[in-house]
Each structure stands twice: as structure tokens, then as C-alpha cells.
Design an enzyme around this catalytic site. Sequence first.
Site, PDB file in Angstrom:
ATOM      1  N   SER A 113       0.814  -1.209   0.000  1.00 46.53           N
ATOM      2  CA  SER A 113       0.000   0.000   0.000  1.00 46.53           C
ATOM      3  C   SER A 113       0.849   1.261   0.000  1.00 46.53           C
ATOM      4  O   SER A 113       1.594   1.517  -0.936  1.00 46.53           O
ATOM      5  CB  SER A 113      -0.954  -0.041   1.194  1.00 46.53           C
ATOM      6  OG  SER A 113      -1.910   0.973   1.131  1.00 46.53           O
ATOM      7  N   ASP A 255      -0.859   1.447  -4.212  1.00 42.37           N
ATOM      8  CA  ASP A 255      -1.741   0.476  -4.863  1.00 42.37           C
ATOM      9  C   ASP A 255      -3.084   1.092  -5.236  1.00 42.37           C
ATOM     10  O   ASP A 255      -4.008   0.381  -5.629  1.00 42.37           O
ATOM     11  CB  ASP A 255      -1.934  -0.772  -3.995  1.00 42.37           C
ATOM     12  CG  ASP A 255      -2.684  -0.500  -2.704  1.00 42.37           C
ATOM     13  OD1 ASP A 255      -2.653   0.645  -2.225  1.00 42.37           O
ATOM     14  OD2 ASP A 255      -3.296  -1.439  -2.155  1.00 42.37           O
ATOM     15  N   ASP A 257      -5.624   2.366  -3.741  1.00 45.61           N
ATOM     16  CA  ASP A 257      -6.902   2.150  -3.060  1.00 45.61           C
ATOM     17  C   ASP A 257      -7.238   3.302  -2.120  1.00 45.61           C
ATOM     18  O   ASP A 257      -8.271   3.292  -1.456  1.00 45.61           O
ATOM     19  CB  ASP A 257      -6.937   0.815  -2.314  1.00 45.61           C
ATOM     20  CG  ASP A 257      -5.919   0.715  -1.180  1.00 45.61           C
ATOM     21  OD1 ASP A 257      -5.081   1.626  -1.037  1.00 45.61           O
ATOM     22  OD2 ASP A 257      -5.970  -0.277  -0.428  1.00 45.61           O
TER      23      ASP A 257
END
Length: 471
Positions: A113, A255, A257
Site C-alpha cells: 500500500s 496500490d 486504493d
Amino acid sequence: MSRAGGNSTNEASRTLFGTDGIRGIANQEPMTAETAIRVGAAAGSLFVRGDHRHRVVIGKDTRLSGYLFEPALTAGFISVGMDVILVGPMPTPAVAMLTRALRADLGVMISASHNLFADNGIKLFGPDGYKLSDEMEARIEATVDTGAHGLAAPNALGRARRLDDAEGRYIEFVKNSFPRPLGLEGRRIAIDCAHGAAYKVAPTVLWELGAEVITIGAEPDGFNINQGCGSTDTAALARTVVERGADIGIALDGDADRVVICDETGAAIDGDYILALIASSWADAGRLRGGGVVATVMSNLGLERYLEGIGLTLERTRVGDRYVVEHMRERGCNLGGEQSGHIVMSDYATTGDGLMASLQTLAALAAMGRRASDVTRLFEPVPQLLRNVRVADTGVLESAEAKAAIADGHVRLGKRGRLVIRASGTEPVIRVMAEGDDEALVMAVVGDVAEAVIAAADVDNAGERTGASAQ
């Protein structure tokens, strides 16, 4: 209102899985190739059901160690008879979407992440595109520990192939979330891809929707992911927005998100502000379901008060976007997220999607015909302070010193503030967060609790941040 927090029994009993899958320093336990093979075999064995050809989708971000974990996981899944579909560098929400679209039995994202390149992680999605529950992760971990999974016969091994049109599928999926006939024509948009998984797809989506796109952070080299860029460091994006006269800036993480927005002045707009804007826009349009928004214990009290002022509720969960999603599903809500920028919109996706959240923000601005700085700061955040204490063992929270300081902090803040103490699920720190109308009191409470934890753990203070949490 829900006031969730702390660790569940299942979470406490797990050692391999944390708040968001498995995470650690690459090529050190638990993030080694050997463990990845065992995780692939264990997870694959639990999702082999029925007599159809079972398949798993594997995506990754741009870290150098992705080259280590992609083949290791592939080997593990193939060893238990699962076919593997490799999609290469793709956002986490793309893997969730493709898992459902391809009728796969499992989805895997290799990413740490927002962490720097030396870390990596493994996130798992079920066939419905949702992150696995604590219970399922506990079953996988138990299978990894015992090795109680059967290996496929030589003639039943899985196969691996690459999906050539993965990028195109996700690009169209994201574009379809943008309300028509609205477009981005005439908009100058700067986007920072964090040298991460969205470095190709994110600028393409914006350009195809009509925007003039200024792209930074889109030259990954395996080492520069999240380094001085992305949602955790918006300074470069803010400069670009101001220097190039952009209408808005979008900062994704490694990533993709999560997202943080910069308005046309370069000021950062975090997940709480984004939730407020989308919630009010959807409520006005009759699109918001469940009577409010789901967020975590880290969201600012100012957001809660703002939503209450427009007749909406704020339901809180413990930290982790999958807990937000679980609560959204239970309550029938279609909007939730985290202060850090995970924005979950269940009408479109099963997990946080930074690019989709950006498009909904842009749609709200287009519908209002206003500048970002005019409408994105819908509430005044109360003073909030987060301090991280690095520890070897989070059990120090059970010490008499820590318990006494925490209890005293709750009493001192009373009903005009909040105190949240939690062990990080992604790194060895205890996060001490307080907020309230009295800034001096907030600082004093955080300092006292942190010092009590430090005294109990005999460790050095790991630093502090104000205004937003390092989730």
C-alpha cells in the site's frame, strides 16, 4: 452511533495476518518466498470447491520484490491445482473487480500500500471481490502452520497465463462510474500516481473522460514507490497544481486504493473531507443509502458533527477498510471510508478505490459549478493529534501505568473529545490519538498517555503527526 475499537479475539489470535493482509520487510519473515508459497497453497486449498477449473487472479504494484512474490504465490496455487491469471501492475481495486468479472475463486494483490519499497504485502479477496474475513484469514493461517493441505497430482496441476486486456477492462470499469452526461472537458487535472500500480491506468481514465492531464509520479523503477510522492506526501503535487494552474490535484497511494485531493491552491483534502463532500452530494440527489456514512474511530469529530447537522449519521468501526465494508454491508450503507483516503462506494466497488473516489469528487464539483476550494472544506476539524510509540510488544497496553493514563485521559476529555489507543496492524507501533475542542488539553492527554506507554515499554518515541492518522 457505533464506537468500535480494539482488537477482536480472532485478530488477536493471528500472527501472520494483520489489519490489511500480510505485511513486512521483503525477504524477511513473514514476507519471504517460502511463506508466500505456503500461503498460496493454503489459501488455494481452502478455495478449491467443486469440479470446475479453479482460478486465482494475481496483481501487484511496482515494488522490486513483486518479482519475488508473484512467482512464489503462483507456485503455491499451481501446486494445489489452481489456475493462475497474472495481471501485472494493477491497482488493488482492479484485482477485486477482475476477481468477480472473471469468476475467479480468489484474488491476490501483492502490495504494501502506502509503505516504501522495502516493504511488501499480500492482500486476499474472495470470489465476491471482498477482502477475506478474520475467520477465513485465521483458517488460512492455521493451514499454513500445519501444512494440512493436499498437493495436486501431476496431471492436476494448475496453469498460469497473463491477461492481456486487464488494463482496458479496469479503465472502462472506472469510467462507467462517472455520471453522464458530465465530462471533464475543460478541466486541468494534476495526478500523482506515487510511482505505483496506477501509473498507466489513472492518467488514461482522466484523459479519456476529457481532461487535460498533468501526470507526476508515473516513472516507477522498483524503488521509488511512495517516495516523496503520493497520498502520504502531497508536497510535490501541491507545487505542480499551483505552478501549472490545475483545477485540482489527485494523489493516489502505491496500490491506488486510497486518495488525497489538493484543491487549486494546493491545500490537501483528506478522506474525511472527501466523505463529507460525496455524502452531501449523494444525499441531495437521493442516492445516499443507510442514512449516513461509515468511517473508523480515526475520523475527525468535525466530520461527525457536520453529518449530524445535515441529518446524517456517522457509524464508526475499528481501523481497516475491510471493517468499514463489513459494517456498510450490515447497515445497508453505500458510502464509507477512512481519514487516510480509503473511500468505499459499494454502488461501484467492493473495496476502496482512489480513482473512483476522485471521479465522484470531480462529479460533485462539476454539478455545483464551483472551485474545489469553495466546497471541499465543509466542516472545521477539531484539533487532533496522533503520536506513534514504537514497541516490541503491544502487550504494554495491559500494564498498570498505561491503563491508568488511558482511563485518566478519557475522563479529562469527557464528552467534548475522544481518545483512541490502538496497536497498528501494519507496523510495530502503538498509535495514541486524541481530539477535542481544547487543543492544549488534547496535546497534554496524548503526551501523558504516550509517556506512560513509553515508560512501560522502555522504547523511544516514534514521532507524531497532526491532523491525520498514519493508518
